[in-house]
Design a protein around this motif. Sequence first.
Motif: not given
Length: 667
Positions: A301-308, A327-338
């Motif tokens: 799944d894609l998750v829209v969140r702040r960076a950790q 930073d606002m980021v888009i992440a999946d199960d592998s981590g931040v992708i955008s």
Amino acid sequence: MRVPVSWLTEHLDAGEIGPQELAEAFVRIGMEIEDVQPLGEVTGPVVIGRVAAIEELTGFKKPIRYCRVETGEDDLPADRSTDEDGSAAGDHGPDALKTRGIVCGATNFAEGDLVVVALPGSVLPGGFAIAQRKTYGRVSDGMICSARELGLGDDHNGILVLPPATASPGDDARALLGLDDTVLDVVPTPDRGYALSIRGLARELACALDVPFGDPASLDLPEPEGEAWPVRIEDPSGCSRFVLRRITGLDAGAPTPWWMRRRLMLAGIRSISLAVDVTNYVMLELGHPLHAFDTSSVKGDLVVRRAQPGEKLTTLDDVERALDPDDMVIADDSGVISLAGTMGGASTEITTESTDVLIEAAHWDPPSISRTARRHKLFSEAAKRFERFTDPQVCAVAVELAARLLRRYGDGSIQPGRTDVGHVEPNLPVTMPIDLPDRVAGVRYDRGATVRRLGQIGCKVTVGTSDEGIALVTAVPPSWRGDLLQPADLVEEVLRLEGYDCIPSTLPPAPAGAGLTDTQRRGRTVSRALAAAGYVEVLPFPFMSAETWDAFGLPEDDVRRRTVKVQNPLEADKDQMASSLLPGLLETLQRNVSRGFRDLALFHIGQVVLPGAAPVRMPDLGVEHRPGDEELAALEAAVPAQPVHVAVVLTGQRQRSGWWGSGEAAS
């Protein structure tokens, strides 16, 4: 923003109107035009050619090719090439084709490609005349042109290669390339993010010219059948809407159609691939940036969140970036992708093998994107638009338009699902007296001008009456105008569309002066006395570093160390208000000495900041009402003392030596 006139007028019913008239219309409504640039004049025979054969010439320091190019001329012999001595060079192309031999140094084209050929007798932009000439041991019978040589852009990395079936050999290239076009360089003000698009600029012109406007965002959206991909928004304050559409079976090698490549080229954007070009085209057309993910590279799944804390991302420019928790980021199960709203990640980049694509459009919080872009020094076209506010209601339209273009030109299949998560609050209505624009401008506008102008910019307008009998107008701003928040904003729209030149420039009479105050007289007396004594007045930098007092050797409890810190300093290492004039003066003295001046006498009269031992916290007052006496008293109590000081510094000789005697040292 560079805008081709042909693209801009496509959405206007303006009839025959020239580029200069469009530029003047923009200026009338407050848009700056930096340049009106007609494409370079091309005369003579410039045609479409097909490369029939290529011979690699050897023995030269750089790659040189001898090309047989079919130009659709029936009166040519099968082979016109010659060697240096003028004898026939042999058959360099198919006997059935009548071709021209052209020497070319570019290597980005192959046999069968369509190219633009300037034949002998043509003249390219800049007065570059084309003639038959002998070079590299062959006779070159014309020139295969690049985009820059044709005046279409600055790309000179190779020959302009047209997509297959764009035209036939011998067709007039000037008509196909639109070489009679003009490019306007429009510079909207920072509060008008909607104007960084063809859609926004065309609407502005429609208002200025009072002509009908066709909204390119008027698309019929199909009802979604489920989700395109699971998405979860964990920080709604940073992202209020997120839309996805999925395209499968895409031909990764499909060429971008010429009309789209041309528009991108004239707008200053380089063509990369069909999927990337489509997202860039939709961004320019509708003003909403898109991002394309390679679906096969997305994990879960894609998750829209702040960076950790501690997270990193390698962006599309192959730079590994340490992310900030803001930073606002888009992440999946592998981590931040955008890096949201700024630049995508390399792990999900569209490649020449990408056949399954996710198209994303989102509405990001403008301040968050602005901070991210400056923090990472990534001032992308997407960030430039998101930090100025984009239309949240156009997200679904933007991905739908991109999906349809990929289906049409890339043979992709649009999946029935569409992900659309989040919620966008509608703009609040703004009410003002209907004659407020008249009173502000000092002009009596035509009846109905206020309602008509607000309607033109997209507001939903209603007219009513207050309890006191005053005529009121209530406007609900359109979704793309996040800057219309108060009556003054509506007044500005009416005034600029009616024309600033209609407002009389009458200066109000100046009140009688009361002369100089005692403080002003005292300051001028001191300044004149120092100048008469040989001192030169300077204006040092008003801020200082905390380390300055360490260099002075002041004890930790010295009152001069007690100062006020600047939250947004001009220089990061000078973030404190000056509690003394000496550090700034000495820095100015040092700068002059380093440039060869040895005898200096400088002075400065200015304020210093001297907070008390127990400073009072500055109250945070709202703007919804006038502050009362107690609030004003609290403000005044929180302001530190700012007395006016005078300081002087000297170095070298105060009085120079000469025939009148020895000099006097400053010390």
